[in-house]
Design a protein around this motif. Structure first.
Motif, PDB file in Angstrom:
ATOM      1  N   TYR A  41       0.823  -1.007  -0.091  1.00 19.20           N
ATOM      2  CA  TYR A  41      -0.031  -0.151  -0.172  1.00 19.20           C
ATOM      3  C   TYR A  41       0.870   1.599  -0.202  1.00 19.20           C
ATOM      4  O   TYR A  41       0.648   2.341  -1.123  1.00 19.20           O
ATOM      5  CB  TYR A  41      -0.628   0.236   0.856  1.00 19.20           C
ATOM      6  N   LEU A  42       1.959   1.036   0.336  1.00 17.76           N
ATOM      7  CA  LEU A  42       2.835   3.006   0.715  1.00 17.76           C
ATOM      8  C   LEU A  42       3.646   2.751  -0.224  1.00 17.76           C
ATOM      9  O   LEU A  42       3.997   3.775  -0.871  1.00 17.76           O
ATOM     10  CB  LEU A  42       2.855   1.905   1.914  1.00 17.76           C
ATOM     11  N   GLN A  43       3.886   1.343  -0.929  1.00 17.51           N
ATOM     12  CA  GLN A  43       4.092   1.888  -2.196  1.00 17.51           C
ATOM     13  C   GLN A  43       3.729   2.116  -3.358  1.00 17.51           C
ATOM     14  O   GLN A  43       3.676   3.447  -4.307  1.00 17.51           O
ATOM     15  CB  GLN A  43       5.006   0.169  -2.384  1.00 17.51           C
ATOM     16  N   SER A  44       2.556   1.919  -3.003  1.00 15.09           N
ATOM     17  CA  SER A  44       1.694   2.349  -4.049  1.00 15.09           C
ATOM     18  C   SER A  44       0.916   3.585  -4.234  1.00 15.09           C
ATOM     19  O   SER A  44       1.312   4.301  -5.057  1.00 15.09           O
ATOM     20  CB  SER A  44       0.474   1.481  -4.081  1.00 15.09           C
ATOM     21  N   MET A  45       1.254   4.097  -2.708  1.00 13.98           N
ATOM     22  CA  MET A  45       1.059   5.586  -2.526  1.00 13.98           C
ATOM     23  C   MET A  45       2.189   6.256  -3.001  1.00 13.98           C
ATOM     24  O   MET A  45       1.737   7.953  -3.518  1.00 13.98           O
ATOM     25  CB  MET A  45       0.591   5.660  -1.010  1.00 13.98           C
ATOM     26  N   TYR A  46       3.033   5.724  -2.965  1.00 11.93           N
ATOM     27  CA  TYR A  46       4.128   6.416  -3.074  1.00 11.93           C
ATOM     28  C   TYR A  46       4.690   6.761  -4.722  1.00 11.93           C
ATOM     29  O   TYR A  46       4.340   8.033  -5.065  1.00 11.93           O
ATOM     30  CB  TYR A  46       5.626   6.220  -2.492  1.00 11.93           C
ATOM     31  N   ILE A  47       4.095   6.465  -5.112  1.00 14.35           N
ATOM     32  CA  ILE A  47       4.197   6.157  -6.475  1.00 14.35           C
ATOM     33  C   ILE A  47       2.820   7.163  -7.164  1.00 14.35           C
ATOM     34  O   ILE A  47       3.159   8.113  -7.865  1.00 14.35           O
ATOM     35  CB  ILE A  47       4.016   4.362  -7.488  1.00 14.35           C
ATOM     36  N   ARG A  48       1.438   6.881  -6.696  1.00 18.56           N
ATOM     37  CA  ARG A  48       0.856   7.357  -7.062  1.00 18.56           C
ATOM     38  C   ARG A  48       1.284   8.804  -6.935  1.00 18.56           C
ATOM     39  O   ARG A  48       0.691  10.039  -7.750  1.00 18.56           O
ATOM     40  CB  ARG A  48      -0.595   7.621  -6.614  1.00 18.56           C
ATOM     41  N   VAL A  49       1.642   9.377  -5.596  1.00 23.39           N
ATOM     42  CA  VAL A  49       1.401  10.761  -5.233  1.00 23.39           C
ATOM     43  C   VAL A  49       2.878  11.741  -6.421  1.00 23.39           C
ATOM     44  O   VAL A  49       3.114  12.779  -6.325  1.00 23.39           O
ATOM     45  CB  VAL A  49       2.054  10.861  -3.119  1.00 23.39           C
ATOM     46  N   ASN A  50       4.458  10.545  -6.151  1.00 25.11           N
ATOM     47  CA  ASN A  50       5.071  10.476  -7.218  1.00 25.11           C
ATOM     48  C   ASN A  50       4.832  11.345  -8.613  1.00 25.11           C
ATOM     49  O   ASN A  50       5.886  11.698  -9.268  1.00 25.11           O
ATOM     50  CB  ASN A  50       6.712  10.062  -6.472  1.00 25.11           C
ATOM     51  N   ASP A  51       3.766  10.601  -8.796  1.00 29.98           N
ATOM     52  CA  ASP A  51       3.885  10.265 -10.763  1.00 29.98           C
ATOM     53  C   ASP A  51       3.027  11.531 -11.623  1.00 29.98           C
ATOM     54  O   ASP A  51       1.815  11.789 -11.019  1.00 29.98           O
ATOM     55  CB  ASP A  51       2.245   8.681 -11.652  1.00 29.98           C
ATOM     56  N   ARG A  52       3.893  12.164 -12.099  1.00 27.88           N
ATOM     57  CA  ARG A  52       3.500  13.568 -12.576  1.00 27.88           C
ATOM     58  C   ARG A  52       2.281  12.960 -14.121  1.00 27.88           C
ATOM     59  O   ARG A  52       1.772  14.599 -14.130  1.00 27.88           O
ATOM     60  CB  ARG A  52       5.053  14.185 -13.351  1.00 27.88           C
ATOM     61  N   THR A  53       2.449  11.836 -14.371  1.00 24.10           N
ATOM     62  CA  THR A  53       0.917  11.691 -15.263  1.00 24.10           C
ATOM     63  C   THR A  53      -0.057  11.780 -14.306  1.00 24.10           C
ATOM     64  O   THR A  53      -1.583  12.335 -14.601  1.00 24.10           O
ATOM     65  CB  THR A  53       1.686  11.318 -16.009  1.00 24.10           C
ATOM     66  N   ALA A  54      -0.352  11.687 -13.065  1.00 24.40           N
ATOM     67  CA  ALA A  54      -1.836  11.347 -12.261  1.00 24.40           C
ATOM     68  C   ALA A  54      -2.189  12.388 -12.634  1.00 24.40           C
ATOM     69  O   ALA A  54      -1.859  13.979 -11.769  1.00 24.40           O
ATOM     70  CB  ALA A  54      -1.688  10.721 -11.236  1.00 24.40           C
ATOM     71  N   ALA A  55      -3.372  13.038 -12.216  1.00 29.07           N
ATOM     72  CA  ALA A  55      -4.406  14.007 -12.323  1.00 29.07           C
ATOM     73  C   ALA A  55      -4.833  14.862 -10.844  1.00 29.07           C
ATOM     74  O   ALA A  55      -4.607  15.651 -10.600  1.00 29.07           O
ATOM     75  CB  ALA A  55      -5.815  14.192 -12.798  1.00 29.07           C
ATOM     76  N   ARG A  56      -4.329  13.335 -10.327  1.00 28.57           N
ATOM     77  CA  ARG A  56      -5.121  13.587  -9.312  1.00 28.57           C
ATOM     78  C   ARG A  56      -4.739  12.251  -7.759  1.00 28.57           C
ATOM     79  O   ARG A  56      -5.003  11.110  -8.460  1.00 28.57           O
ATOM     80  CB  ARG A  56      -5.964  14.237  -8.573  1.00 28.57           C
ATOM     81  N   VAL A  57      -4.676  12.598  -6.239  1.00 29.09           N
ATOM     82  CA  VAL A  57      -4.654  10.814  -5.469  1.00 29.09           C
ATOM     83  C   VAL A  57      -6.142  11.108  -5.497  1.00 29.09           C
ATOM     84  O   VAL A  57      -6.314  11.700  -4.269  1.00 29.09           O
ATOM     85  CB  VAL A  57      -3.737  11.065  -4.557  1.00 29.09           C
ATOM     86  N   ASP A  58      -6.394   9.444  -5.026  1.00 27.45           N
ATOM     87  CA  ASP A  58      -7.214   9.098  -4.663  1.00 27.45           C
ATOM     88  C   ASP A  58      -6.974   8.780  -3.193  1.00 27.45           C
ATOM     89  O   ASP A  58      -6.088   8.158  -3.293  1.00 27.45           O
ATOM     90  CB  ASP A  58      -8.367   7.999  -5.771  1.00 27.45           C
ATOM     91  N   PRO A  59      -7.832   9.370  -2.020  1.00 30.20           N
ATOM     92  CA  PRO A  59      -7.945   8.176  -0.956  1.00 30.20           C
ATOM     93  C   PRO A  59      -7.712   6.861  -0.945  1.00 30.20           C
ATOM     94  O   PRO A  59      -8.667   6.181  -1.645  1.00 30.20           O
ATOM     95  CB  PRO A  59      -8.601   9.124   0.184  1.00 30.20           C
TER      96      PRO A  59
END
Length: 59
Positions: A41-59
């Motif tokens: 989960y933490l690895q996935s969250m890190y990737i989502r937060v740091n992915d510059r192509t993602a529009a937003r981070v879902d909780p």
């Protein structure tokens, strides 16, 4: 990062996690002892937060 390339993720998380429950320090030893689901989960969250192509981070 030790001899195992997958250990890189543990090292990165240990550097970026600033708080984890009531622990005063989060280091590589703490991250290594997490349940595999929590680590994933933490690895996935890190990737989502740091992915510059993602529009937003879902909780």
């Amino acid at each position: 990062m030790r001899d195992n390339p997958t250990y890189l993720g543990v090292g990165v998380l240990a550097q970026v996690i600033t708080q984890l429950g009531t622990l005063t320090t989060v280091d590589e030893d703490v991250v290594e002892e997490l349940f595999s689901e929590d680590l994933a989960y933490l690895q996935s969250m890190y990737i989502r937060v740091n992915d510059r192509t993602a529009a937003r981070v879902d909780p």
